[in-house]
Design an enzyme around this catalytic site. Structure first.
Site, PDB file in Angstrom:
ATOM      1  N   SER A  40      -1.364   4.431  -3.683  1.00 54.66           N
ATOM      2  CA  SER A  40      -2.452   3.573  -3.198  1.00 54.66           C
ATOM      3  C   SER A  40      -1.887   2.418  -2.356  1.00 54.66           C
ATOM      4  CB  SER A  40      -3.279   3.074  -4.381  1.00 54.66           C
ATOM      5  OG  SER A  40      -4.515   2.544  -3.948  1.00 54.66           O
ATOM      6  N   ASP A  77      -9.686  12.228  -6.859  1.00 51.63           N
ATOM      7  CA  ASP A  77      -9.576  10.828  -6.428  1.00 51.63           C
ATOM      8  C   ASP A  77     -10.959  10.299  -6.053  1.00 51.63           C
ATOM      9  OD1 ASP A  77      -8.938   8.385  -5.273  1.00 51.63           O
ATOM     10  OD2 ASP A  77      -7.217   9.160  -4.183  1.00 51.63           O
ATOM     11  N   HIS A 121      -7.001   9.024  -9.082  1.00 54.41           N
ATOM     12  CA  HIS A 121      -6.312   8.174  -8.121  1.00 54.41           C
ATOM     13  C   HIS A 121      -4.919   7.747  -8.577  1.00 54.41           C
ATOM     14  CE1 HIS A 121      -6.059   5.507  -4.718  1.00 54.41           C
ATOM     15  NE2 HIS A 121      -5.879   4.445  -5.487  1.00 54.41           N
TER      16      HIS A 121
END
Length: 260
Positions: free
Chosen positions: A73, A201, A231
């Site tokens: 991320s 995700d 995620h």
């Protein structure tokens, strides 16, 4: 190993330990500026460049001119910028952020998701881990990070709540994301790179959450999809994430010569 927004080095505990236990890797998983347990930002306007500068300084202190960079991320975004500065031997970007232009629906959608989560963060700050005992609270807490409904183990979920509710850079990084473009110069990637897409995700849903990367990265970049995970896949499938990282690093590393 670089963690997501609102998290800390805690998300890498299992995977980092597994990689270190192989005896083939030195592993470093810092907590980035503005996050729980890390240094506070020196300025209210916390740009990505400051996050990257901080990681470069830490690498210099370790004596690492380059390293195999792994980022999830926000950590993936920082990883791409480290690669651009010539600090990456390889780059593994797991559900990376920054896949948007200056004005992009993906960018505004992402910021809106985190803003909508603000009331839940306030409640969690007030109640702490006890909030998970409320009806539907556990599912709400696991939606952004996990594919399966039950989410990560309790201990790791408690760490996530503690980290998210004590992230000093929450507003700073959201404002920065709104003001600045995402990743640029992706076509010029020089280090071997793999993009890891997570099937479940919900922060960057496939396929639209990764179209920018697929369009702008060079054809030499590898793309792999992890099915059934959310995620932050290292919390629910650490063995698979460890294998993805180790296999890619081994593929692009010089074999060690036998000592005669």
């Amino acid at each position: 190993m670089l963690h997501p927004f609102l998290c800390s080095q805690n998300v890498w505990k299992t995977v980092a330990g597994q990689l270190a236990d192989t005896g083939r890797f030195e592993v470093y998983a810092p907590t980035m500026l503005g996050h729980h347990g890390g240094h506070k930002s020196p300025t209210w306007l916390l740009h990505t460049e400051l996050l990257v500068d901080d990681i470069e300084t830490r690498m210099d202190q370790l004596g690492w001119q380059t390293a195999h960079i792994v980022g999830n991320s926000l950590g993936g975004w920082v990883g791409f910028e480290l690669e651009r500065r010539g600090r990456a031997r390889t780059l593994t970007a797991i559900a990376p952020a920054g896949g948007w232009s200056q004005h992009s629906l993906t960018k505004y959608e992402t910021v809106l998701k985190f803003i909508m989560g603000g009331p839940a963060l306030i409640a969690a700050r007030l109640l702490g881990p006890r909030i998970l005992k409320l009806p539907f609270a556990r599912r709400i807490a696991t939606l952004p990070v996990s594919g399966p409904a039950d989410g990560p183990p309790d201990a790791e979920l408690h760490d996530l709540i503690e980290d998210a509710t004590h992230c000093h850079a929450y507003l700073q990084l959201l404002v920065k994301t709104l003001r600045m473009p995402g990743l640029l110069e992706l076509a010029n990637l020089g280090a071997p790179t793999q993009l890891v897409i997570c099937e479940k995700d919900r922060v960057f849903p496939a396929p639209r959450g990764h179209l920018y990367f697929l369009k702008h990265m060079p054809d030499t970049a590898e793309v792999i999809e992890l099915d059934g995970v959310g995620h932050i896949p290292m919390l629910e499938a650490p063995d698979r994430v460890t294998a993805v990282i180790a296999d890619f690093v081994d593929q692009h590393s010089q074999p060690r010569q036998a000592i005669s």
